[in-house]
Motif scaffolding. Structure first.
Motif, PDB file in Angstrom:
ATOM      1  N   ALA A 255     -22.939  85.804  -1.253  1.00  0.00           N
ATOM      2  CA  ALA A 255     -22.021  85.369  -0.195  1.00  0.00           C
ATOM      3  C   ALA A 255     -22.194  86.120   1.123  1.00  0.00           C
ATOM      4  N   PRO A 256     -22.455  87.442   1.131  1.00  0.00           N
ATOM      5  CA  PRO A 256     -22.637  88.118   2.426  1.00  0.00           C
ATOM      6  C   PRO A 256     -23.797  87.568   3.258  1.00  0.00           C
ATOM      7  N   ALA A 257     -24.693  86.814   2.621  1.00  0.00           N
ATOM      8  CA  ALA A 257     -25.858  86.278   3.333  1.00  0.00           C
ATOM      9  C   ALA A 257     -25.641  84.869   3.855  1.00  0.00           C
ATOM     10  N   VAL A 258     -24.416  84.334   3.785  1.00  0.00           N
ATOM     11  CA  VAL A 258     -24.177  82.934   4.172  1.00  0.00           C
ATOM     12  C   VAL A 258     -24.691  82.640   5.572  1.00  0.00           C
ATOM     13  N   ASP A 259     -24.360  83.461   6.536  1.00  0.00           N
ATOM     14  CA  ASP A 259     -24.789  83.180   7.910  1.00  0.00           C
ATOM     15  C   ASP A 259     -26.305  83.205   8.042  1.00  0.00           C
ATOM     16  N   ASP A 260     -26.937  84.144   7.382  1.00  0.00           N
ATOM     17  CA  ASP A 260     -28.398  84.225   7.436  1.00  0.00           C
ATOM     18  C   ASP A 260     -29.041  82.998   6.800  1.00  0.00           C
ATOM     19  N   VAL A 261     -28.486  82.560   5.681  1.00  0.00           N
ATOM     20  CA  VAL A 261     -29.029  81.386   4.999  1.00  0.00           C
ATOM     21  C   VAL A 261     -28.765  80.124   5.825  1.00  0.00           C
ATOM     22  N   ALA A 262     -27.552  80.004   6.343  1.00  0.00           N
ATOM     23  CA  ALA A 262     -27.220  78.833   7.157  1.00  0.00           C
ATOM     24  C   ALA A 262     -28.131  78.721   8.375  1.00  0.00           C
ATOM     25  N   GLY A 263     -28.620  79.856   8.856  1.00  0.00           N
ATOM     26  CA  GLY A 263     -29.537  79.841   9.978  1.00  0.00           C
ATOM     27  C   GLY A 263     -30.858  79.161   9.665  1.00  0.00           C
ATOM     28  N   ARG A 264     -31.156  78.944   8.371  1.00  0.00           N
ATOM     29  CA  ARG A 264     -32.390  78.234   7.972  1.00  0.00           C
ATOM     30  C   ARG A 264     -32.193  76.730   7.948  1.00  0.00           C
ATOM     31  N   LEU A 265     -30.974  76.238   8.038  1.00  0.00           N
ATOM     32  CA  LEU A 265     -30.765  74.794   8.135  1.00  0.00           C
ATOM     33  C   LEU A 265     -31.373  74.294   9.444  1.00  0.00           C
ATOM     34  N   GLY A 266     -32.054  73.172   9.355  1.00  0.00           N
ATOM     35  CA  GLY A 266     -32.721  72.655  10.538  1.00  0.00           C
ATOM     36  C   GLY A 266     -34.119  73.210  10.727  1.00  0.00           C
ATOM     37  N   THR A 267     -34.621  73.935   9.745  1.00  0.00           N
ATOM     38  CA  THR A 267     -35.980  74.478   9.785  1.00  0.00           C
ATOM     39  C   THR A 267     -36.751  73.942   8.584  1.00  0.00           C
ATOM     40  N   GLN A 268     -37.974  74.401   8.429  1.00  0.00           N
ATOM     41  CA  GLN A 268     -38.762  73.985   7.269  1.00  0.00           C
ATOM     42  C   GLN A 268     -38.210  74.551   5.963  1.00  0.00           C
ATOM     43  N   PHE A 269     -37.208  75.402   6.059  1.00  0.00           N
ATOM     44  CA  PHE A 269     -36.622  76.019   4.874  1.00  0.00           C
ATOM     45  C   PHE A 269     -35.271  75.400   4.516  1.00  0.00           C
ATOM     46  N   THR A 270     -34.972  74.238   5.086  1.00  0.00           N
ATOM     47  CA  THR A 270     -33.664  73.613   4.896  1.00  0.00           C
ATOM     48  C   THR A 270     -33.347  73.381   3.424  1.00  0.00           C
ATOM     49  N   TYR A 271     -34.284  72.805   2.687  1.00  0.00           N
ATOM     50  CA  TYR A 271     -34.032  72.446   1.295  1.00  0.00           C
ATOM     51  C   TYR A 271     -33.704  73.681   0.462  1.00  0.00           C
ATOM     52  N   ASP A 272     -34.480  74.749   0.662  1.00  0.00           N
ATOM     53  CA  ASP A 272     -34.238  75.989  -0.081  1.00  0.00           C
ATOM     54  C   ASP A 272     -32.901  76.608   0.311  1.00  0.00           C
ATOM     55  N   ALA A 273     -32.561  76.525   1.594  1.00  0.00           N
ATOM     56  CA  ALA A 273     -31.292  77.088   2.056  1.00  0.00           C
ATOM     57  C   ALA A 273     -30.106  76.353   1.430  1.00  0.00           C
ATOM     58  N   MET A 274     -30.224  75.041   1.289  1.00  0.00           N
ATOM     59  CA  MET A 274     -29.137  74.271   0.682  1.00  0.00           C
ATOM     60  C   MET A 274     -28.896  74.688  -0.761  1.00  0.00           C
ATOM     61  N   ARG A 275     -29.977  74.978  -1.475  1.00  0.00           N
ATOM     62  CA  ARG A 275     -29.804  75.429  -2.855  1.00  0.00           C
ATOM     63  C   ARG A 275     -29.016  76.725  -2.908  1.00  0.00           C
ATOM     64  N   VAL A 276     -29.324  77.654  -2.008  1.00  0.00           N
ATOM     65  CA  VAL A 276     -28.608  78.932  -1.989  1.00  0.00           C
ATOM     66  C   VAL A 276     -27.137  78.710  -1.654  1.00  0.00           C
ATOM     67  N   LEU A 277     -26.859  77.906  -0.639  1.00  0.00           N
ATOM     68  CA  LEU A 277     -25.471  77.665  -0.235  1.00  0.00           C
ATOM     69  C   LEU A 277     -24.668  77.049  -1.376  1.00  0.00           C
TER      70      LEU A 277
END
Length: 364
Positions: A154-176
């Motif tokens: 959970a402390p990484a939510v902002d960092d992970v959300a920052g990957r939305l809209g990039t080539q890492f979107t799919y992986d970021a969604m899994r984490v969220l």
């Protein structure tokens, strides 16, 4: 050297090597001039080297130097070996490695760290995520490990959300999605992907809808998007999410049941699991899953054998007909074959763990 070569070959080849072989591997690593082959297998050892963790921790400090700041290859090997054994003494070195780009960039090696407590591991991976802002393997590997941490990330939510809209979107969604309600701040963005307002939406829509459900608790969007995928013929992309929804997806049970006869092995496996999760009825699912468990499987990712074993374990006692086959596979002496020996132990340990867990689930 021939004795070491034999020890390395033995631990690579056999599931239950003589402990003396691991002793020889540790001896060959904890020297002034360590063996590369011994280091390669030590990182994969996991709990097999638990009795040597004190010695490895001492050698890690030697590798780090007087001030504990060194971050070279030797430090990485010993820190990963300790992490695989679940030893918290790995953490300071892992943090330093994360700060300086020294952690593994390939997923099989990075998953070794999952032996550590999720919150502690998530803190390390958050550091790595902030450092590797653009690197492809650095991001995809870090996001995968963060997903394994679940709500502890959970402390990484902002960092992970920052990957939305990039080539890492799919992986970021899994984490969220794995983080759950603590990531509710991303719900609107996930809705935009799930509904196609963000383009290109494919292949993100189903994962976005699933993640939206996990962070908000509202299954409406996930049922709509993933159910539509099953009805439209892009079944395998929606089935795992319907399985997670379970009885909430009851209206989709009929098309899921039909997909258990699909010509694709992965679709059949996903469908059988989803049908059981949705209906609670194991009678149709167990034979489909059992048919996918090939005792001669050599680890090809194109075949869903390990996944089928995992699902049989989830079903539990009704999957009892699978138990003799699973016991036989687990009892074999030689490890799962892999084209690259560099991950052979890791792959086989994961499969053996799946087999063990499945048998425990079946036996209650």
């Amino acid at each position: 050297m021939s004795g070491l070569a034999e020890a390395v070959e033995t631990v690579l080849r056999y599931r239950r090597p003589d402990p003396d072989c691991w002793d020889a591997v540790v001896d060959a690593v904890c020297t002034e001039h360590p063996s590369y082959d011994a280091e390669r297998v030590l990182v994969q050892a996991g709990t097999a080297i638990t009795r040597h963790t004190d010695r490895i921790a001492v050698d890690l400090r030697r590798q780090q130097g007087a001030f504990g700041t060194a971050v070279g290859h030797g430090v990485k090997v010993r820190a990963l070996a300790l992490a695989g054994a679940g030893d918290l003494r790995a953490l300071p070195a892992l943090h330093r490695l994360a700060e300086h780009g020294g952690l593994p960039y390939m997923r099989p090696q990075a998953r070794v760290m999952a032996g550590l407590p999720p919150a502690a591991l998530a803190a390390v991976m958050r550091t790595k995520l902030r450092r590797d802002s653009d690197d492809y393997h650095g991001n995809t590997t870090t996001l995968e490990v963060l997903a394994l941490c679940g709500p502890a990330a959970a402390p990484a939510v902002d960092d992970v959300a920052g990957r939305l809209g990039t080539q890492f979107t799919y992986d970021a969604m899994r984490v969220l999605g794995r983080i759950g309600p603590a990531a509710a701040v991303t719900a609107d963005r996930l809705t935009a992907y799930a509904t196609g307002r963000v383009t290109p939406a494919h292949p993100y829509r189903r994962r976005a809808a699933w993640a939206h459900w996990k962070v908000t608790g509202d299954p409406t969007l996930a049922l709509d998007v993933c159910g539509a995928a099953v009805r439209s013929g892009t079944a395998s992309h929606g089935l795992p999410f319907l399985a997670d929804l379970g009885p909430l997806a009851a209206e989709h049970a009929a098309p899921v049941r039909r997909l258990m006869e699909s010509p694709g092995a992965w679709t059949r496996t996903y469908a059988a699991h989803a049908y059981w999760r949705i209906t609670g009825d194991p009678e149709r699912a167990v034979p489909v899953l059992l048919a996918e468990v090939d005792p001669a499987w050599e680890g090809s990712p194109a075949v869903p054998v390990r996944q089928a074993v995992h699902h049989l374990g989830e079903i539990g006692a009704p999957a009892a007909p699978a138990a003799p086959l699973l016991r036989g596979i687990l009892a074999r002496e030689e490890r799962l074959g892999q084209p690259f020996a560099g991950v052979r132990i890791l792959a086989d340990r994961a499969y053996a763990r799946t087999l063990t867990d499945a048998l425990e689930g079946i036996n209650g």
